[in-house]
Design a protein around this motif. Sequence first.
Motif, mmCIF file in Angstrom:
data_model
loop_
_atom_site.group_PDB
_atom_site.id
_atom_site.type_symbol
_atom_site.label_atom_id
_atom_site.label_comp_id
_atom_site.label_asym_id
_atom_site.label_seq_id
_atom_site.Cartn_x
_atom_site.Cartn_y
_atom_site.Cartn_z
ATOM 1 N N THR A 11 0.831 -1.202 0.000
ATOM 2 C CA THR A 11 0.000 0.000 0.000
ATOM 3 C C THR A 11 0.863 1.248 0.000
ATOM 4 O O THR A 11 0.471 2.288 -0.542
ATOM 5 N N GLY A 12 2.067 1.150 0.562
ATOM 6 C CA GLY A 12 2.995 2.272 0.510
ATOM 7 C C GLY A 12 3.460 2.577 -0.903
ATOM 8 O O GLY A 12 3.628 3.741 -1.278
ATOM 9 N N GLU A 13 3.669 1.518 -1.702
ATOM 10 C CA GLU A 13 4.042 1.738 -3.106
ATOM 11 C C GLU A 13 2.915 2.420 -3.864
ATOM 12 O O GLU A 13 3.152 3.310 -4.700
ATOM 13 N N LEU A 14 1.683 2.039 -3.595
ATOM 14 C CA LEU A 14 0.545 2.707 -4.220
ATOM 15 C C LEU A 14 0.515 4.185 -3.833
ATOM 16 O O LEU A 14 0.227 5.053 -4.671
ATOM 17 N N ASP A 15 0.827 4.467 -2.589
ATOM 18 C CA ASP A 15 0.854 5.856 -2.134
ATOM 19 C C ASP A 15 1.908 6.664 -2.883
ATOM 20 O O ASP A 15 1.660 7.813 -3.282
ATOM 21 N N GLY A 16 3.063 6.076 -3.111
ATOM 22 C CA GLY A 16 4.113 6.767 -3.857
ATOM 23 C C GLY A 16 3.700 7.058 -5.287
ATOM 24 O O GLY A 16 3.985 8.141 -5.830
ATOM 25 N N ILE A 17 3.027 6.090 -5.919
ATOM 26 C CA ILE A 17 2.526 6.302 -7.280
ATOM 27 C C ILE A 17 1.521 7.444 -7.297
ATOM 28 O O ILE A 17 1.533 8.295 -8.194
ATOM 29 N N ALA A 18 0.652 7.470 -6.295
ATOM 30 C CA ALA A 18 -0.369 8.519 -6.232
ATOM 31 C C ALA A 18 0.252 9.893 -6.052
ATOM 32 O O ALA A 18 -0.122 10.854 -6.755
ATOM 33 N N GLU A 19 1.185 10.012 -5.140
ATOM 34 C CA GLU A 19 1.795 11.332 -4.909
ATOM 35 C C GLU A 19 2.503 11.834 -6.155
ATOM 36 O O GLU A 19 2.391 13.012 -6.530
ATOM 37 N N ASP A 20 3.212 10.939 -6.832
ATOM 38 C CA ASP A 20 3.903 11.344 -8.054
ATOM 39 C C ASP A 20 2.907 11.784 -9.122
ATOM 40 O O ASP A 20 3.131 12.794 -9.811
ATOM 41 N N SER A 21 1.804 11.063 -9.244
ATOM 42 C CA SER A 21 0.787 11.424 -10.230
ATOM 43 C C SER A 21 0.192 12.797 -9.934
ATOM 44 O O SER A 21 0.034 13.637 -10.831
ATOM 45 N N ILE A 22 -0.136 13.045 -8.688
ATOM 46 C CA ILE A 22 -0.751 14.317 -8.298
ATOM 47 C C ILE A 22 0.215 15.474 -8.519
ATOM 48 O O ILE A 22 -0.139 16.496 -9.122
ATOM 49 N N ARG A 23 1.433 15.300 -8.061
ATOM 50 C CA ARG A 23 2.403 16.404 -8.178
ATOM 51 C C ARG A 23 2.824 16.622 -9.634
ATOM 52 O O ARG A 23 3.071 17.765 -10.048
ATOM 53 N N SER A 24 2.880 15.558 -10.418
ATOM 54 C CA SER A 24 3.240 15.700 -11.832
ATOM 55 C C SER A 24 2.189 16.496 -12.600
ATOM 56 O O SER A 24 2.486 17.100 -13.632
#
Length: 277
Positions: free
Chosen positions: A43-56
């Motif tokens: 679930t932490g990896e999913l969180d990292g993907i989400a943050e990168d998507s939002i900030r990108s």
Amino acid sequence: MGLLDRGVEIKTPEQIDGMRKAGLVVGRTLELLRGHVRAGITTGELDGIAEDSIRSAGATPSFLGYHGFPASICASVNDEVVHGIPGDRVLAEGDLVSIDCGAITLDDSGRGWHGDSAITVSVGPVPAEVEALMAVTEEAMWRGIAAAHLGGRVTDISHAVERHVRSQGGFGIVEDYTGHGIGSAMHQPPDVPNVGRPGKGPRLVPGLALAVEPMITLGTKETDLLEDDWTVVSTDGSWAAHFEHTFTITTEGTWVLTALDGGEQQLSELGVKFGGR
């Protein structure tokens, strides 16, 4: 922007457009995460993907730091109803994970506007009762949105959600956590319960934006809060599903700000006029 009764925030059409930008960031991020849910991912990896998507996308995660929340998404697995904290937990075949995501975008004046949405995804095949749980929860959300119309009241939504879930069997409707108003803050008045009589609460008017989010279990409606002071679980250990969209009603019809198509397809199927731009 103005205030209606009970401190309800009413947005201008331009401000609703700002919320649509945030909603699209959230919608695209959730679709990205849906494609990454698999056995073996944390679930932490999913969180990292989400943050990168939002900030990108030039946006900011709504959840990160909100009242001290340590992540950009909530990831709630199996009997976790909402607000699960992403971390080292590895998703396994047959798990159920709800992913709640929010983003903030800035308008030309530098004011931030929020989008908030959630999906529930199975990790591979799940039993028929779990498939039904997801389907009932998602459809209840859409029935709630479809029940909203200008001049109506907030609990028209609540009643439609409850009526659909009750018609589908013995599911538990979580009452301790509700939908909410949304705009320049992620959580605003009014609350949007998932049960109740119609015709009560603030009137539905142009410029009001709401997040509708039924949380449904295979068992009890009762919940407990874990020691992390965030994760909400069903008291009886039954599995839960959670779906959410942010929407508004324009003079032309209903507009789901966090749906990639604005909700046009689902609204049309329910006989509701689409009001997006």
